[in-house]
Design a protein around this motif. Structure first.
Motif, PDB file in Angstrom:
ATOM      1  N   THR A  52     -11.346   6.465   7.516  1.00  0.00           N
ATOM      2  CA  THR A  52     -12.585   6.136   8.039  1.00  0.00           C
ATOM      3  C   THR A  52     -13.759   5.540   6.979  1.00  0.00           C
ATOM      4  O   THR A  52     -14.982   5.143   7.214  1.00  0.00           O
ATOM      5  N   SER A  53     -13.129   5.301   5.799  1.00  0.00           N
ATOM      6  CA  SER A  53     -14.183   4.489   4.948  1.00  0.00           C
ATOM      7  C   SER A  53     -14.395   3.106   5.126  1.00  0.00           C
ATOM      8  O   SER A  53     -13.448   2.409   5.310  1.00  0.00           O
ATOM      9  N   LYS A  54     -15.516   2.620   5.122  1.00  0.00           N
ATOM     10  CA  LYS A  54     -15.671   1.149   5.087  1.00  0.00           C
ATOM     11  C   LYS A  54     -15.402   0.259   4.037  1.00  0.00           C
ATOM     12  O   LYS A  54     -15.122  -0.720   4.203  1.00  0.00           O
ATOM     13  N   ALA A  93       2.186 -10.716 -11.826  1.00  0.00           N
ATOM     14  CA  ALA A  93       1.214  -9.559 -12.232  1.00  0.00           C
ATOM     15  C   ALA A  93       1.694  -8.291 -11.626  1.00  0.00           C
ATOM     16  O   ALA A  93       1.971  -8.330 -10.386  1.00  0.00           O
ATOM     17  N   GLN A  94       2.031  -7.501 -12.476  1.00  0.00           N
ATOM     18  CA  GLN A  94       2.761  -6.074 -12.024  1.00  0.00           C
ATOM     19  C   GLN A  94       1.793  -5.091 -12.363  1.00  0.00           C
ATOM     20  O   GLN A  94       1.253  -4.988 -13.634  1.00  0.00           O
ATOM     21  N   GLY A  95       1.470  -4.124 -11.451  1.00  0.00           N
ATOM     22  CA  GLY A  95       0.805  -2.978 -11.702  1.00  0.00           C
ATOM     23  C   GLY A  95       0.172  -2.388 -10.352  1.00  0.00           C
ATOM     24  O   GLY A  95       0.729  -2.273  -9.260  1.00  0.00           O
ATOM     25  N   THR A  96      -1.023  -1.934 -10.511  1.00  0.00           N
ATOM     26  CA  THR A  96      -1.626  -1.322  -9.474  1.00  0.00           C
ATOM     27  C   THR A  96      -3.051  -1.650  -9.263  1.00  0.00           C
ATOM     28  O   THR A  96      -3.758  -2.020 -10.275  1.00  0.00           O
ATOM     29  N   TYR A  97      -3.600  -1.560  -7.925  1.00  0.00           N
ATOM     30  CA  TYR A  97      -5.240  -1.293  -7.792  1.00  0.00           C
ATOM     31  C   TYR A  97      -5.409  -0.560  -6.873  1.00  0.00           C
ATOM     32  O   TYR A  97      -4.582  -0.182  -5.904  1.00  0.00           O
ATOM     33  N   ILE A  98      -6.619  -0.045  -7.198  1.00  0.00           N
ATOM     34  CA  ILE A  98      -6.955   1.168  -6.370  1.00  0.00           C
ATOM     35  C   ILE A  98      -8.253   1.001  -5.825  1.00  0.00           C
ATOM     36  O   ILE A  98      -9.397   0.666  -6.566  1.00  0.00           O
ATOM     37  N   ALA A  99      -8.621   1.371  -4.579  1.00  0.00           N
ATOM     38  CA  ALA A  99      -9.950   1.234  -4.025  1.00  0.00           C
ATOM     39  C   ALA A  99     -10.604   2.310  -4.552  1.00  0.00           C
ATOM     40  O   ALA A  99     -10.911   3.542  -4.167  1.00  0.00           O
ATOM     41  N   ALA A 100     -11.731   2.041  -5.454  1.00  0.00           N
ATOM     42  CA  ALA A 100     -12.236   3.242  -6.171  1.00  0.00           C
ATOM     43  C   ALA A 100     -13.654   3.138  -5.722  1.00  0.00           C
ATOM     44  O   ALA A 100     -14.407   4.076  -6.368  1.00  0.00           O
ATOM     45  N   ARG A 103       0.951  -1.149  -0.280  1.00  0.00           N
ATOM     46  CA  ARG A 103       0.181  -0.074  -0.171  1.00  0.00           C
ATOM     47  C   ARG A 103       0.809   1.333  -0.026  1.00  0.00           C
ATOM     48  O   ARG A 103       1.723   1.382   0.849  1.00  0.00           O
ATOM     49  N   VAL A 104       0.774   2.098  -1.020  1.00  0.00           N
ATOM     50  CA  VAL A 104       1.653   3.199  -1.304  1.00  0.00           C
ATOM     51  C   VAL A 104       0.944   4.502  -0.899  1.00  0.00           C
ATOM     52  O   VAL A 104       1.759   5.521  -0.927  1.00  0.00           O
ATOM     53  N   ALA A 105      -0.420   4.614  -1.094  1.00  0.00           N
ATOM     54  CA  ALA A 105      -0.984   5.886  -0.628  1.00  0.00           C
ATOM     55  C   ALA A 105      -2.299   5.661  -0.318  1.00  0.00           C
ATOM     56  O   ALA A 105      -3.139   4.670  -0.436  1.00  0.00           O
ATOM     57  N   ARG A 106      -2.881   6.790   0.185  1.00  0.00           N
ATOM     58  CA  ARG A 106      -4.262   6.820   0.873  1.00  0.00           C
ATOM     59  C   ARG A 106      -4.604   8.128   1.173  1.00  0.00           C
ATOM     60  O   ARG A 106      -3.894   9.213   1.346  1.00  0.00           O
ATOM     61  N   ALA A 107      -6.038   8.433   0.960  1.00  0.00           N
ATOM     62  CA  ALA A 107      -6.496   9.894   1.117  1.00  0.00           C
ATOM     63  C   ALA A 107      -7.031   9.872   2.506  1.00  0.00           C
ATOM     64  O   ALA A 107      -6.990   8.869   3.287  1.00  0.00           O
ATOM     65  N   ALA A 108      -7.259  11.056   2.938  1.00  0.00           N
ATOM     66  CA  ALA A 108      -7.380  11.257   4.425  1.00  0.00           C
ATOM     67  C   ALA A 108      -8.857  10.572   4.734  1.00  0.00           C
ATOM     68  O   ALA A 108      -9.094   9.966   5.609  1.00  0.00           O
ATOM     69  N   LEU A 125      -7.144   4.210  -1.164  1.00  0.00           N
ATOM     70  CA  LEU A 125      -6.044   3.387  -0.913  1.00  0.00           C
ATOM     71  C   LEU A 125      -5.430   2.775  -2.470  1.00  0.00           C
ATOM     72  O   LEU A 125      -6.237   2.404  -3.154  1.00  0.00           O
ATOM     73  N   VAL A 126      -4.051   3.173  -2.609  1.00  0.00           N
ATOM     74  CA  VAL A 126      -3.594   2.735  -3.646  1.00  0.00           C
ATOM     75  C   VAL A 126      -2.672   1.543  -3.269  1.00  0.00           C
ATOM     76  O   VAL A 126      -1.754   1.894  -2.538  1.00  0.00           O
ATOM     77  N   THR A 127      -2.595   0.711  -4.239  1.00  0.00           N
ATOM     78  CA  THR A 127      -1.594  -0.593  -3.982  1.00  0.00           C
ATOM     79  C   THR A 127      -0.890  -0.808  -5.309  1.00  0.00           C
ATOM     80  O   THR A 127      -1.501  -0.993  -6.092  1.00  0.00           O
ATOM     81  N   ILE A 128       0.550  -1.297  -5.017  1.00  0.00           N
ATOM     82  CA  ILE A 128       1.330  -1.607  -6.063  1.00  0.00           C
ATOM     83  C   ILE A 128       1.586  -3.009  -5.827  1.00  0.00           C
ATOM     84  O   ILE A 128       1.644  -3.556  -4.672  1.00  0.00           O
ATOM     85  N   ILE A 129       1.460  -3.834  -6.980  1.00  0.00           N
ATOM     86  CA  ILE A 129       1.532  -5.043  -6.896  1.00  0.00           C
ATOM     87  C   ILE A 129       2.890  -5.943  -7.876  1.00  0.00           C
ATOM     88  O   ILE A 129       3.126  -5.441  -8.901  1.00  0.00           O
ATOM     89  N   ASP A 130       3.340  -6.808  -7.463  1.00  0.00           N
ATOM     90  CA  ASP A 130       4.306  -7.617  -8.194  1.00  0.00           C
ATOM     91  C   ASP A 130       4.099  -9.063  -7.772  1.00  0.00           C
ATOM     92  O   ASP A 130       4.690  -9.666  -6.728  1.00  0.00           O
TER      93      ASP A 130
END
Length: 172
Positions: A55-57, A85-92, A46-51, A62-67
């Motif tokens: 508090t989000s359910k 599997a290389q890339g990202t997934y974002i809790a959108a 996990r590399v980034a998150r918003a404020a 949340l941004v996650t980098i994968i390898d």
């Protein structure tokens, strides 16, 4: 106008037969994706998150980098490795746990060694089957189009580790 009709038919036939239209080969690949968030050797970070993420359910922001390892079978330790599997997934998803997946399946063994498949799309992770687009590829899968279906094989709620069965349906 009459001369334009045969020309349009000729162009349509050429486009349907060209590699840019997906070529003539169809490939189905079944493999397993191992998303490991736990220590000592995570493959997803996990590399980034918003404020609001705190508090989000749904983990929104949340941004996650994968390898992540890709294997032939569901057991990471005893299955034949196929690649990464290389890339990202974002809790959108703000109101539902849904990820935006942006990843390349990089084949490092077997028939497709040296080739990649690019996958992008929405992944509502608690649905039984999720479908995402195959938007391209390299090597054997150059000019690929198709779709990927994901099914959760195992998920550890405490660690966040997951094994996901993927079926790739590729036109190339």
């Amino acid at each position: 106008m009459a001369a334009a009709v045969p020309l349009l038919l000729l162009l349509a036939a050429a486009a349907a037969a060209s590699p840019a239209a997906g070529g003539g080969k169809q490939t189905h690949i079944k493999l397993y994706f191992h998303d490991v968030l736990s220590e000592p050797s995570p493959t997803a970070v996990r590399v980034a998150r918003a404020a609001v993420t705190n508090t989000s359910k749904t983990g929104f922001g949340l941004v996650t980098i994968i390898d992540d390892p890709l294997t032939e079978g569901p057991d990471l330790n005893s299955s034949t490795p196929l690649g990464r599997a290389q890339g990202t997934y974002i809790a959108a998803g703000k109101d539902e746990v849904a990820l935006l997946m942006n990843m390349n399946f990089v084949f490092q063994a077997g028939t497709y060694n040296g080739s990649t498949v690019a996958i992008m799309g929405r992944n509502p992770v608690f649905d039984a089957v999720r479908e995402m687009a195959v938007i391209g590829g390299t090597g054997v899968f150059r000019m690929a189009r198709g779709y990927a279906q994901a099914r959760t094989h195992t998920f550890d709620l405490k660690s966040g580790d997951a094994t996901v069965e993927y079926h790739l349906y590729i036109n190339h």
